[in-house]
Design an enzyme around this catalytic site. Structure first.
Site, short mmCIF file in Angstrom:
data_model
loop_
_atom_site.label_atom_id
_atom_site.label_comp_id
_atom_site.label_asym_id
_atom_site.label_seq_id
_atom_site.Cartn_x
_atom_site.Cartn_y
_atom_site.Cartn_z
N SER A 15 0.80 -1.39 -0.09
CA SER A 15 -0.11 -0.05 -0.16
C SER A 15 0.93 1.27 0.08
O SER A 15 2.20 1.05 0.26
CB SER A 15 -0.86 -0.07 1.21
OG SER A 15 -0.14 0.62 2.35
N VAL A 16 0.10 2.51 -0.26
CA VAL A 16 0.79 3.80 -0.22
C VAL A 16 1.19 4.01 1.23
O VAL A 16 2.08 4.71 1.49
CB VAL A 16 -0.31 4.85 -0.52
CG1 VAL A 16 -1.22 4.67 0.62
CG2 VAL A 16 0.38 5.97 -1.09
N LYS A 17 0.67 3.40 2.24
CA LYS A 17 1.40 3.75 3.54
C LYS A 17 2.44 3.14 3.78
O LYS A 17 3.30 3.74 4.84
CB LYS A 17 0.08 3.02 4.50
CG LYS A 17 -1.30 3.64 4.57
CD LYS A 17 -1.01 5.15 5.02
CE LYS A 17 -2.80 5.71 4.88
NZ LYS A 17 -3.48 5.00 5.97
N ASP A 18 3.27 2.34 3.05
CA ASP A 18 4.54 2.11 3.24
C ASP A 18 5.42 3.39 3.14
O ASP A 18 6.42 3.45 4.16
CB ASP A 18 5.07 0.96 2.12
CG ASP A 18 4.44 -0.27 2.15
OD1 ASP A 18 3.49 -0.51 3.12
OD2 ASP A 18 4.74 -1.31 1.39
N ALA B 41 4.84 5.50 6.49
CA ALA B 41 5.38 4.58 7.76
C ALA B 41 7.10 4.85 7.71
O ALA B 41 7.69 5.27 8.91
CB ALA B 41 5.04 3.25 7.66
#
Length: 349
Positions: free
Chosen positions: A41-44, A47
């Site tokens: 996901s884009v959250k990598d 984070a």
């Protein structure tokens, strides 16, 4: 390509042009597939950015603990990054979290607390209350606070936007699903500087209060929030497009069946909005950001029984969105119009 570690594989995700999902008026929609990141996901990106900044500032020390509230993707990112860097990770989630997410983080040894009692606005505030409790129990732990941490939009302004410009130096509109506000705000900050005429569209789910509309429940995951997050910089968003559950889920399913793209529900919302924008702007080029992979939701978005139990499949069929022609017709006449933020807010359908 040989990488020193898994973290070096974050970013440089592909941009794919849609073929069958086309309005047939000379416009085109391209999808930035953030599900190609190692955590899916884009959250990598966010984070890793927030953790790196915390390491530099001394907030996160070697062998430390990370505690965060998440409905899915940020938790997956923190889990594998924490494992790669040697941190203890504790996540707070709720019963809406996909089972595949829980299995994913468990594989990395992540601890999970599930908040099972919502308040009048759902689970998000009770989850944050649990985070506060866990922070008290774990002195020195780091809370990324994805809703307000500037490292969330910052990485998209500094990295993702320039990736996109390398792939496509000029385009007319950017469409992003809205959750924490991180990727839409960061991308818009850079793209509006580099492409002054670009239109930035926030695809939000009907029922979300991110832009000040009345809160009510919804079924799509990965977008929508019960309040306005600090990382949502509304002055950078030109238009808001409220998407209904049937519109978003139907698009998600047809992206798989018609384009071979297995993507999540927030991608369905963003692509439906992009198609509607393309219909109203012949000859335009639109980029829709796909936040994650549909592998997260195989037991939900792509399960007729799950959708029927929640009344979504009935809505898809009633609105004729279950075929390619029907979906494109729906994009020509979406349930809700695009809304300028300086306008009086209309009643949403």
């Amino acid at each position: 390509m040989i990488c020193d570690n898994i973290l070096d594989t974050v970013g440089r995700t592909p941009l794919v042009r849609l073929g069958r999902l086309s309005m047939g008026n000379g416009s085109e929609v391209l999808v930035k597939l953030e599900g190609a990141n190692p955590g899916g996901s884009v959250k990598d990106r966010a984070a890793l950015s927030m953790i790196t900044a915390a390491e530099r500032s001394g907030q996160l020390k070697p062998g430390g603990t990370i505690i965060e509230s998440t409905s899915g993707n940020l938790g997956k990112a923190l889990a594998f990054i924490g494992a790669a860097k040697g941190y203890r990770v504790i996540l707070v989630t709720d019963p809406k979290a996909a089972g595949s997410m829980l299995d994913f983080v468990a594989a990395f040894g992540t601890e999970v607390h599930v908040v099972r009692t919502p308040d009048e606005l759902g689970y998000q505030r009770p989850r944050l209350a649990k985070v506060a409790e866990l922070l008290e129990q774990n002195p020195g732990a780091f809370w990324p606070d994805q809703y307000n941490n500037p490292g969330n939009p910052g990485i998209h302004a500094e990295q993702t936007a320039y990736e996109l410009l390398d792939e496509l130096p000029a385009f007319d509109a950017l469409v992003c699903a809205v959750g924490t506000g991180g990727h839409i705000s960061g991308l818009a900050a850079t793209l509006k500087h580099k492409l002054p005429d670009i239109t930035v569209v926030g695809a939000d789910v009907v029922g979300s209060a991110a832009f000040g509309f009345p809160y009510k429940g919804w079924e799509m995951r990965g977008l929508g929030i019960a309040w306005t997050p600090g990382n949502l910089h509304q002055h950078l968003v030109d238009l808001v497009h409220p998407i209904t559950d049937p519109e978003g889920f139907a698009t998600t399913r047809l992206l798989a069946r018609q384009e071979g793209l297995l993507v999540g529900e927030s991608t369905g919302a963003a692509v439906f909005s992009a198609l509607a924008y393309a219909n109203a702007h012949p000859g335009s080029t639109i980029v829709a950001v796909s936040p994650d992979s549909g592998a997260n939701y195989l037991g939900e978005s792509f399960d007729d029984i799950w959708l029927t139990e929640r009344g979504v499949l009935q809505g898809i069929e009633a609105q004729g969105l279950d075929s390619l022609d029907g979906l494109l017709a729906g994009a020509r006449s979406p349930r809700n119009d695009f809304i300028q933020l300086d306008r009086v807010q209309p009643q949403l359908v």
